[in-house]
Motif scaffolding. Structure first.
Motif, PDB file in Angstrom:
ATOM      1  N   ALA A 120       0.834  -1.204   0.000  1.00 16.61           N
ATOM      2  CA  ALA A 120       0.000   0.000   0.000  1.00 16.61           C
ATOM      3  C   ALA A 120       0.871   1.259   0.000  1.00 16.61           C
ATOM      4  CB  ALA A 120      -0.933   0.001   1.217  1.00 16.61           C
ATOM      5  N   ARG A 121       1.938   1.239   0.779  1.00 19.81           N
ATOM      6  CA  ARG A 121       2.851   2.389   0.811  1.00 19.81           C
ATOM      7  C   ARG A 121       3.510   2.588  -0.555  1.00 19.81           C
ATOM      8  NH1 ARG A 121       6.478   0.571   4.683  1.00 19.81           N
ATOM      9  NH2 ARG A 121       8.045   1.881   3.723  1.00 19.81           N
ATOM     10  N   ILE A 122       3.905   1.490  -1.163  1.00 18.06           N
ATOM     11  CA  ILE A 122       4.566   1.583  -2.472  1.00 18.06           C
ATOM     12  C   ILE A 122       3.577   2.058  -3.536  1.00 18.06           C
ATOM     13  CG2 ILE A 122       5.655   0.224  -4.306  1.00 18.06           C
ATOM     14  CD1 ILE A 122       6.975  -1.422  -2.011  1.00 18.06           C
ATOM     15  N   ARG A 123       2.357   1.505  -3.522  1.00 21.76           N
ATOM     16  CA  ARG A 123       1.339   1.944  -4.493  1.00 21.76           C
ATOM     17  C   ARG A 123       1.026   3.426  -4.317  1.00 21.76           C
ATOM     18  NH1 ARG A 123      -0.577  -3.065  -3.347  1.00 21.76           N
ATOM     19  NH2 ARG A 123      -2.026  -2.323  -1.772  1.00 21.76           N
ATOM     20  N   ASP A 124       0.944   3.877  -3.064  1.00 19.43           N
ATOM     21  CA  ASP A 124       0.693   5.291  -2.786  1.00 19.43           C
ATOM     22  C   ASP A 124       1.832   6.149  -3.337  1.00 19.43           C
ATOM     23  OD1 ASP A 124      -0.667   7.537  -1.484  1.00 19.43           O
ATOM     24  OD2 ASP A 124       1.069   7.518  -0.127  1.00 19.43           O
ATOM     25  N   ALA A 125       3.062   5.722  -3.103  1.00 16.39           N
ATOM     26  CA  ALA A 125       4.219   6.475  -3.598  1.00 16.39           C
ATOM     27  C   ALA A 125       4.235   6.494  -5.128  1.00 16.39           C
ATOM     28  CB  ALA A 125       5.512   5.884  -3.045  1.00 16.39           C
ATOM     29  N   ILE A 126       3.943   5.354  -5.744  1.00 16.42           N
ATOM     30  CA  ILE A 126       3.936   5.278  -7.207  1.00 16.42           C
ATOM     31  C   ILE A 126       2.834   6.165  -7.787  1.00 16.42           C
ATOM     32  CG2 ILE A 126       3.459   3.750  -9.174  1.00 16.42           C
ATOM     33  CD1 ILE A 126       5.038   1.581  -7.665  1.00 16.42           C
ATOM     34  N   SER A 127       1.690   6.208  -7.116  1.00 14.40           N
ATOM     35  CA  SER A 127       0.592   7.038  -7.634  1.00 14.40           C
ATOM     36  C   SER A 127       0.931   8.527  -7.594  1.00 14.40           C
ATOM     37  CB  SER A 127      -0.707   6.766  -6.869  1.00 14.40           C
ATOM     38  OG  SER A 127      -0.613   7.281  -5.553  1.00 14.40           O
ATOM     39  N   GLU A 135       4.324   5.219 -15.859  1.00 13.27           N
ATOM     40  CA  GLU A 135       4.268   4.243 -16.952  1.00 13.27           C
ATOM     41  C   GLU A 135       5.591   3.495 -17.084  1.00 13.27           C
ATOM     42  OE1 GLU A 135       3.185   6.701 -20.261  1.00 13.27           O
ATOM     43  OE2 GLU A 135       1.048   6.669 -19.741  1.00 13.27           O
ATOM     44  N   ILE A 136       6.698   4.228 -16.982  1.00 14.47           N
ATOM     45  CA  ILE A 136       8.025   3.607 -17.097  1.00 14.47           C
ATOM     46  C   ILE A 136       8.252   2.634 -15.944  1.00 14.47           C
ATOM     47  CG2 ILE A 136      10.516   4.050 -17.074  1.00 14.47           C
ATOM     48  CD1 ILE A 136       9.231   5.003 -19.672  1.00 14.47           C
ATOM     49  N   VAL A 137       7.901   3.036 -14.723  1.00 12.58           N
ATOM     50  CA  VAL A 137       8.068   2.171 -13.546  1.00 12.58           C
ATOM     51  C   VAL A 137       7.234   0.905 -13.709  1.00 12.58           C
ATOM     52  CG1 VAL A 137       7.533   1.976 -11.071  1.00 12.58           C
ATOM     53  CG2 VAL A 137       8.769   3.972 -11.926  1.00 12.58           C
ATOM     54  N   ASP A 138       6.000   1.058 -14.204  1.00 10.64           N
ATOM     55  CA  ASP A 138       5.139  -0.103 -14.414  1.00 10.64           C
ATOM     56  C   ASP A 138       5.765  -1.080 -15.412  1.00 10.64           C
ATOM     57  OD1 ASP A 138       2.586  -1.579 -14.178  1.00 10.64           O
ATOM     58  OD2 ASP A 138       2.364  -1.002 -16.276  1.00 10.64           O
ATOM     59  N   PHE A 142       7.095  -3.941 -12.992  1.00 10.40           N
ATOM     60  CA  PHE A 142       5.957  -4.842 -12.859  1.00 10.40           C
ATOM     61  C   PHE A 142       5.720  -5.701 -14.088  1.00 10.40           C
ATOM     62  CE2 PHE A 142       5.140  -1.285  -9.936  1.00 10.40           C
ATOM     63  CZ  PHE A 142       5.193  -2.001  -8.758  1.00 10.40           C
ATOM     64  N   LYS A 143       6.186  -5.243 -15.243  1.00  7.59           N
ATOM     65  CA  LYS A 143       6.053  -6.042 -16.457  1.00  7.59           C
ATOM     66  C   LYS A 143       7.381  -6.671 -16.857  1.00  7.59           C
ATOM     67  CE  LYS A 143       1.706  -4.493 -17.911  1.00  7.59           C
ATOM     68  NZ  LYS A 143       1.388  -3.431 -17.052  1.00  7.59           N
ATOM     69  N   GLY A 144       8.485  -6.248 -16.209  1.00  4.82           N
ATOM     70  CA  GLY A 144       9.778  -6.881 -16.425  1.00  4.82           C
ATOM     71  C   GLY A 144      10.488  -6.541 -17.718  1.00  4.82           C
ATOM     72  N   LEU A 145      10.103  -5.441 -18.369  1.00  9.05           N
ATOM     73  CA  LEU A 145      10.768  -5.067 -19.616  1.00  9.05           C
ATOM     74  C   LEU A 145      12.118  -4.406 -19.321  1.00  9.05           C
ATOM     75  CD1 LEU A 145       7.852  -3.482 -21.695  1.00  9.05           C
ATOM     76  CD2 LEU A 145       8.708  -5.815 -21.785  1.00  9.05           C
ATOM     77  N   SER A 146      13.049  -4.581 -20.236  1.00  6.55           N
ATOM     78  CA  SER A 146      14.338  -3.899 -20.107  1.00  6.55           C
ATOM     79  C   SER A 146      14.145  -2.436 -20.499  1.00  6.55           C
ATOM     80  CB  SER A 146      15.375  -4.543 -21.021  1.00  6.55           C
ATOM     81  OG  SER A 146      15.048  -4.294 -22.376  1.00  6.55           O
ATOM     82  N   LYS A 162      15.972   6.162 -19.252  1.00  4.81           N
ATOM     83  CA  LYS A 162      16.872   6.081 -18.097  1.00  4.81           C
ATOM     84  C   LYS A 162      16.677   7.276 -17.163  1.00  4.81           C
ATOM     85  CE  LYS A 162      20.423   3.223 -20.212  1.00  4.81           C
ATOM     86  NZ  LYS A 162      21.836   3.050 -20.467  1.00  4.81           N
ATOM     87  N   GLY A 163      16.512   8.453 -17.734  1.00  7.71           N
ATOM     88  CA  GLY A 163      16.288   9.646 -16.918  1.00  7.71           C
ATOM     89  C   GLY A 163      15.000   9.567 -16.122  1.00  7.71           C
ATOM     90  N   ARG A 164      13.945   9.091 -16.771  1.00  8.58           N
ATOM     91  CA  ARG A 164      12.656   8.966 -16.077  1.00  8.58           C
ATOM     92  C   ARG A 164      12.728   7.925 -14.959  1.00  8.58           C
ATOM     93  NH1 ARG A 164       8.333   9.418 -21.103  1.00  8.58           N
ATOM     94  NH2 ARG A 164       8.803  11.604 -21.566  1.00  8.58           N
ATOM     95  N   VAL A 165      13.443   6.832 -15.212  1.00 11.10           N
ATOM     96  CA  VAL A 165      13.614   5.807 -14.171  1.00 11.10           C
ATOM     97  C   VAL A 165      14.353   6.415 -12.988  1.00 11.10           C
ATOM     98  CG1 VAL A 165      14.782   3.652 -13.583  1.00 11.10           C
ATOM     99  CG2 VAL A 165      13.494   3.811 -15.711  1.00 11.10           C
ATOM    100  N   ARG A 166      15.440   7.126 -13.276  1.00 11.33           N
ATOM    101  CA  ARG A 166      16.258   7.720 -12.210  1.00 11.33           C
ATOM    102  C   ARG A 166      15.429   8.709 -11.399  1.00 11.33           C
ATOM    103  NH1 ARG A 166      18.728  12.282 -12.098  1.00 11.33           N
ATOM    104  NH2 ARG A 166      18.702  12.588 -14.337  1.00 11.33           N
ATOM    105  N   LEU A 167      14.706   9.599 -12.067  1.00 12.79           N
ATOM    106  CA  LEU A 167      13.881  10.584 -11.360  1.00 12.79           C
ATOM    107  C   LEU A 167      12.769   9.906 -10.557  1.00 12.79           C
ATOM    108  CD1 LEU A 167      13.589  13.368 -14.087  1.00 12.79           C
ATOM    109  CD2 LEU A 167      14.896  13.468 -11.954  1.00 12.79           C
TER     110      LEU A 167
END
Length: 186
Positions: A120-127, A135-138, A142-146, A162-167
């Protein structure tokens, strides 16, 4: 419970087989259930659990208690191991009965509660992330794409992904750290 986990982990690092057994008994059902939800296959889920404990036994010093809770770390190891195994197999086939029948491998109630609270904490943070980061995090976690496959699928430069993942990870770390310390959510 987490202090005991860390103590067991340190004993395992010193070659204590009994500590490994205790840690296995504590986490086997939770890791199996988690892996089964990820892979959808009994045999693969069992392999994931086995591989996680092999990694704990053979790789010295991979858990750092200053970077987070042991339970979160071991679930991350299981997730990464499961994704690696799925990628190696390339073919995910299972029957509906296998997918839906995990009743004999139910995690302990306190583990489920902790896992649900953490989720729940992680879902709240992701939201709270920007739509592009979410979308990138998902796709990545969660979908396991490179990152390269995400770049291709979203028609974005690899550097942008990569920038979006880092941010996103910086934002999530800040948000989860504030929550762990009992602070107010921003």
């Amino acid at each position: 419970m987490s202090e005991k986990d860390v103590e067991l982990y340190h004993r395992i690092q010193q070659g204590d087989k009994h500590a490994l057994e205790l840690l296995y008994d504590r986490y086997e059902k939770l890791l199996y259930s988690f892996s089964f939800k990820l892979t959808g296959q009994r045999e693969l889920s069992e392999e994931v659990v086995q591989e996680v404990f092999i990694k704990i036994w053979t790789k010295k010093g991979i858990y750092n208690e200053h970077k987070g809770k042991f339970s979160s770390w071991i679930l991350t190891v299981a997730r990464n191991t499961g994704i690696d195994m799925i990628r190696k197999k390339k073919e995910v086939t299972y029957s509906i009965e296998e997918r839906d029948s995990i009743s004999s491998h139910e995690p302990l109630t306190e583990d489920l509660v902790e896992w649900k609270e953490e989720g729940a904490r992680i879902r709240d943070a992701i939201s709270s992330l920007a739509k592009e980061q979410r979308e990138i995090v998902d796709l990545l976690y969660f979908k396991g794409l490179s990152q390269q496959k995400i770049a291709d699928a979203c028609q974005l430069p690899l550097g942008t992904v990569k920038g979006r993942v880092r941010l996103a990870l910086q934002h999530l770390k800040k948000r989860l750290t504030i929550h762990e310390k009992g602070g107010q959510k921003s």
